[in-house]
Design a protein around this motif. Structure first.
Motif, PDB file in Angstrom:
ATOM      1  N   LEU A   1      19.756 -25.003  -9.547  1.00 19.05           N
ATOM      2  CA  LEU A   1      20.412 -25.210  -8.263  1.00 19.05           C
ATOM      3  C   LEU A   1      19.539 -26.035  -7.326  1.00 19.05           C
ATOM      4  O   LEU A   1      20.020 -26.947  -6.641  1.00 19.05           O
ATOM      5  CB  LEU A   1      20.747 -23.858  -7.631  1.00 19.05           C
ATOM      6  CG  LEU A   1      21.558 -23.862  -6.332  1.00 19.05           C
ATOM      7  CD1 LEU A   1      22.866 -24.603  -6.521  1.00 19.05           C
ATOM      8  CD2 LEU A   1      21.821 -22.435  -5.867  1.00 19.05           C
ATOM      9  N   GLY A   2      18.229 -25.734  -7.302  1.00 26.02           N
ATOM     10  CA  GLY A   2      17.332 -26.478  -6.435  1.00 26.02           C
ATOM     11  C   GLY A   2      17.196 -27.933  -6.843  1.00 26.02           C
ATOM     12  O   GLY A   2      17.305 -28.846  -6.008  1.00 26.02           O
ATOM     13  N   LEU A   3      16.948 -28.186  -8.135  1.00 20.38           N
ATOM     14  CA  LEU A   3      16.780 -29.565  -8.613  1.00 20.38           C
ATOM     15  C   LEU A   3      18.091 -30.343  -8.508  1.00 20.38           C
ATOM     16  O   LEU A   3      18.093 -31.527  -8.139  1.00 20.38           O
ATOM     17  CB  LEU A   3      16.280 -29.557 -10.056  1.00 20.38           C
ATOM     18  CG  LEU A   3      14.844 -29.060 -10.255  1.00 20.38           C
ATOM     19  CD1 LEU A   3      14.504 -28.986 -11.739  1.00 20.38           C
ATOM     20  CD2 LEU A   3      13.856 -29.969  -9.539  1.00 20.38           C
ATOM     21  N   GLY A   4      19.201 -29.680  -8.847  1.00 21.76           N
ATOM     22  CA  GLY A   4      20.492 -30.351  -8.723  1.00 21.76           C
ATOM     23  C   GLY A   4      20.791 -30.740  -7.286  1.00 21.76           C
ATOM     24  O   GLY A   4      21.277 -31.850  -7.012  1.00 21.76           O
ATOM     25  N   SER A   5      20.496 -29.855  -6.356  1.00 20.77           N
ATOM     26  CA  SER A   5      20.710 -30.164  -4.936  1.00 20.77           C
ATOM     27  C   SER A   5      19.851 -31.334  -4.486  1.00 20.77           C
ATOM     28  O   SER A   5      20.312 -32.225  -3.747  1.00 20.77           O
ATOM     29  CB  SER A   5      20.406 -28.928  -4.077  1.00 20.77           C
ATOM     30  OG  SER A   5      21.252 -27.854  -4.403  1.00 20.77           O
TER      31      SER A   5
ATOM     32  N   PRO B   1      16.002 -19.586 -14.141  1.00 19.98           N
ATOM     33  CA  PRO B   1      16.587 -20.875 -14.529  1.00 19.98           C
ATOM     34  C   PRO B   1      17.722 -21.321 -13.617  1.00 19.98           C
ATOM     35  O   PRO B   1      17.856 -22.515 -13.320  1.00 19.98           O
ATOM     36  CB  PRO B   1      17.080 -20.607 -15.956  1.00 19.98           C
ATOM     37  CG  PRO B   1      16.216 -19.499 -16.466  1.00 19.98           C
ATOM     38  CD  PRO B   1      15.947 -18.631 -15.270  1.00 19.98           C
ATOM     39  N   VAL B   2      18.529 -20.355 -13.156  1.00 22.03           N
ATOM     40  CA  VAL B   2      19.640 -20.713 -12.275  1.00 22.03           C
ATOM     41  C   VAL B   2      19.130 -21.264 -10.946  1.00 22.03           C
ATOM     42  O   VAL B   2      19.631 -22.278 -10.438  1.00 22.03           O
ATOM     43  CB  VAL B   2      20.555 -19.493 -12.034  1.00 22.03           C
ATOM     44  CG1 VAL B   2      21.627 -19.815 -10.993  1.00 22.03           C
ATOM     45  CG2 VAL B   2      21.204 -19.050 -13.331  1.00 22.03           C
TER      46      VAL B   2
ATOM     47  N   LEU C   1      20.508 -15.642  -1.991  1.00 22.96           N
ATOM     48  CA  LEU C   1      19.809 -16.144  -3.169  1.00 22.96           C
ATOM     49  C   LEU C   1      20.338 -17.506  -3.601  1.00 22.96           C
ATOM     50  O   LEU C   1      19.597 -18.332  -4.138  1.00 22.96           O
ATOM     51  CB  LEU C   1      19.945 -15.147  -4.320  1.00 22.96           C
ATOM     52  CG  LEU C   1      19.153 -13.840  -4.178  1.00 22.96           C
ATOM     53  CD1 LEU C   1      19.490 -12.885  -5.314  1.00 22.96           C
ATOM     54  CD2 LEU C   1      17.661 -14.122  -4.142  1.00 22.96           C
ATOM     55  N   GLY C   2      21.622 -17.761  -3.365  1.00 25.39           N
ATOM     56  CA  GLY C   2      22.173 -19.063  -3.689  1.00 25.39           C
ATOM     57  C   GLY C   2      21.785 -20.139  -2.705  1.00 25.39           C
ATOM     58  O   GLY C   2      21.661 -21.318  -3.080  1.00 25.39           O
ATOM     59  N   VAL C   3      21.580 -19.760  -1.459  1.00 28.36           N
ATOM     60  CA  VAL C   3      21.259 -20.742  -0.416  1.00 28.36           C
ATOM     61  C   VAL C   3      19.780 -21.140  -0.446  1.00 28.36           C
ATOM     62  O   VAL C   3      19.425 -22.292  -0.156  1.00 28.36           O
ATOM     63  CB  VAL C   3      21.646 -20.171   0.968  1.00 28.36           C
ATOM     64  CG1 VAL C   3      21.004 -20.963   2.094  1.00 28.36           C
ATOM     65  CG2 VAL C   3      23.166 -20.167   1.117  1.00 28.36           C
ATOM     66  N   GLN C   4      18.898 -20.223  -0.806  1.00 30.39           N
ATOM     67  CA  GLN C   4      17.467 -20.500  -0.731  1.00 30.39           C
ATOM     68  C   GLN C   4      17.025 -21.718  -1.543  1.00 30.39           C
ATOM     69  O   GLN C   4      16.266 -22.554  -1.037  1.00 30.39           O
ATOM     70  CB  GLN C   4      16.681 -19.256  -1.140  1.00 30.39           C
ATOM     71  CG  GLN C   4      16.720 -18.147  -0.095  1.00 30.39           C
ATOM     72  CD  GLN C   4      16.125 -16.843  -0.575  1.00 30.39           C
ATOM     73  OE1 GLN C   4      15.577 -16.774  -1.678  1.00 30.39           O
ATOM     74  NE2 GLN C   4      16.248 -15.803   0.225  1.00 30.39           N
ATOM     75  N   PRO C   5      17.470 -21.897  -2.804  1.00 22.06           N
ATOM     76  CA  PRO C   5      17.073 -23.116  -3.521  1.00 22.06           C
ATOM     77  C   PRO C   5      17.582 -24.394  -2.861  1.00 22.06           C
ATOM     78  O   PRO C   5      16.907 -25.434  -2.910  1.00 22.06           O
ATOM     79  CB  PRO C   5      17.711 -22.923  -4.912  1.00 22.06           C
ATOM     80  CG  PRO C   5      17.909 -21.462  -5.049  1.00 22.06           C
ATOM     81  CD  PRO C   5      18.221 -20.972  -3.667  1.00 22.06           C
ATOM     82  N   VAL C   6      18.754 -24.324  -2.228  1.00 15.49           N
ATOM     83  CA  VAL C   6      19.290 -25.485  -1.525  1.00 15.49           C
ATOM     84  C   VAL C   6      18.410 -25.823  -0.324  1.00 15.49           C
ATOM     85  O   VAL C   6      18.144 -26.998  -0.037  1.00 15.49           O
ATOM     86  CB  VAL C   6      20.743 -25.228  -1.087  1.00 15.49           C
ATOM     87  CG1 VAL C   6      21.286 -26.422  -0.306  1.00 15.49           C
ATOM     88  CG2 VAL C   6      21.621 -24.945  -2.295  1.00 15.49           C
ATOM     89  N   VAL C   7      17.941 -24.798   0.388  1.00 18.84           N
ATOM     90  CA  VAL C   7      17.058 -25.027   1.533  1.00 18.84           C
ATOM     91  C   VAL C   7      15.787 -25.734   1.087  1.00 18.84           C
ATOM     92  O   VAL C   7      15.316 -26.686   1.738  1.00 18.84           O
ATOM     93  CB  VAL C   7      16.720 -23.690   2.232  1.00 18.84           C
ATOM     94  CG1 VAL C   7      15.637 -23.890   3.283  1.00 18.84           C
ATOM     95  CG2 VAL C   7      17.969 -23.099   2.858  1.00 18.84           C
TER      96      VAL C   7
END
Length: 401
Positions: free
Chosen positions: A370-374, A365-366, A136-142
């Motif tokens: 994470l996605g926008l920050g990445s 929201p998290v 779940l943490g990696v998916q927004p980064v992808v």
């Protein structure tokens, strides 16, 4: 006399043996180089090509810089994974057909083995809370990584207002459910048609049409077929189709994967698709080894093998047949326009699938933060994506338990 005759007859044998030894040494050098690169080449096609240039041009002097650039141009004119096709071209240039097979195989094998091991871990331990948090943490980064590639490639692809408008229409068509092959074919035909209209050319120009032969071969080999069950033959055919028609960044692969495996056949979920891309991103070598992961998840080790063979086999074939067409392709203005249309269509598919995956995965929201920050870090600081993936793992473990 007999002794002299014996000596004279042995000379060709000695020469042949020496030639074979030299070829074997070249094959050994090719195998070692591309196995090493396949093991340590993180960072995507651009990084792979930079490492190949350093090894092949500067260190080993197997070719000149101009020859290396010519091969890059060739790989951009045919479908498939550019860095893998570059390895195959270099192997063929150095040692013929044996070099072609050895270079490509050795570049692919390390990533295949690593992804195979990660696939086993994924299937076995995915139900653990810590593993779920990591994913779940990696998916927004992808999603951010794909969006960054989309931004970079889109700026290059939009060479004119006509192409920009074509991209918007193509993205809308993809979102509306039009088959991705029809989107690509339509973009290529439209761009080529506009050029012919402007130049008042006739389709009867045999030289021009012959210059487009590799594109025709790609389209013909990519005609979709139905695959009612997740059998090994179905996996091989779908991935062979994708490898035969995919132009542009490796991230365009995601659009094809989503259409075939998530929407048409339902063999994967949206989350599993993002997990597959994440595995391909954090491992060295070509991103196309995402196929290994998907094949394993669907049909076990045999599925991983057949999926990998399917997606990479067209690259070997296209490299083998493209050389005679290279001068015509590079000198044909029509071929260049068609390629621009294909590139724009690929970017449009990337845009559509990025929007769809973001809608399905950015649900809190998290995850949005994470996605926008990445994405901001990637665009402003140009940080290596591997570090962001590691940050996503940490955030996932801490926040998504």
């Amino acid at each position: 006399m007999d002794k002299d005759n014996s000596s004279s007859h042995s000379s060709p044998v000695v020469a042949s043996s020496a030639s074979d030894d030299a070829t074997d040494r070249r094959i050994g050098a090719i195998a070692w180089l591309f196995f090493k690169l396949g093991t340590v080449a993180f960072g995507g096609p651009a990084a792979h090509l930079a490492m190949m240039e350093d090894e092949v041009v500067r260190r080993r002097r197997w070719m000149t810089s101009q020859e290396f650039l010519d091969l890059i141009a060739v790989t951009n004119l045919i479908p498939g994974p550019n860095s893998t096709e570059m390895a195959i071209h270099i192997g063929h240039r150095q040692a013929g057909w044996r070099g072609l097979v050895v270079a490509g195989t050795c570049f692919i094998l390390p990533a295949f083995a690593i992804v195979l091991a990660l696939s086993w871990l994924y299937v076995r331990y995915r139900s653990l809370p810590v593993t779920t948090g990591i994913l779940l943490g990696v998916q927004p980064v992808v999603i951010a990584i794909i969006a960054q590639a989309l931004w970079r490639l889109g700026r290059t692809a939009c060479k004119s207002r006509m192409l920009a408008g074509l991209g918007v229409v193509a993205a809308g068509a993809s979102l509306a459910g039009v088959h991705e092959l029809l989107v690509l074919f339509g973009c290529a035909v439209f761009a080529g048609g506009v050029y012919l209209f402007r130049k008042r050319m006739q389709f009867g120009d045999g030289a021009t049409l012959r210059s487009l032969a590799p594109f025709v071969l790609g389209a013909a080999s990519g005609v979709p077929a139905s695959a009612p069950a997740a059998g090994l033959g179905s996996l091989f055919w779908i991935f062979a189709k994708i490898g035969s028609v995919l132009y542009g960044s490796g991230y365009v692969l995601v659009a094809f994967l989503r259409s075939d495996f998530v929407e048409r056949h339902g063999w994967l979920t949206e989350a599993q698709l993002l997990d597959a891309v994440a595995i391909g991103q954090v491992t060295p070598g070509p991103l196309f080894t995402t196929a290994t992961f998907i094949g394993y998840v669907i049909a076990g080790p045999a599925g991983a093998v057949w999926s990998t063979l399917g997606i990479f086999l067209p690259a070997f074939i296209f490299v083998a047949i493209s050389a005679p067409f290279v001068p015509r392709l590079r000198s044909s203005a029509l071929a260049a326009e068609v390629l621009d249309g294909l590139t724009m269509g690929s970017v449009a598919l990337m845009l559509a699938v990025t929007l769809q995956l973001a809608y399905a995965s950015l649900t809190s929201p998290v995850s949005w933060a994470l996605g926008l920050g990445s994405l901001l870090v990637l665009l402003w600081f140009k940080l290596n994506a591997t570090w962001l993936m590691a940050a996503g793992v940490v955030v996932g473990v801490l926040l998504f338990r």
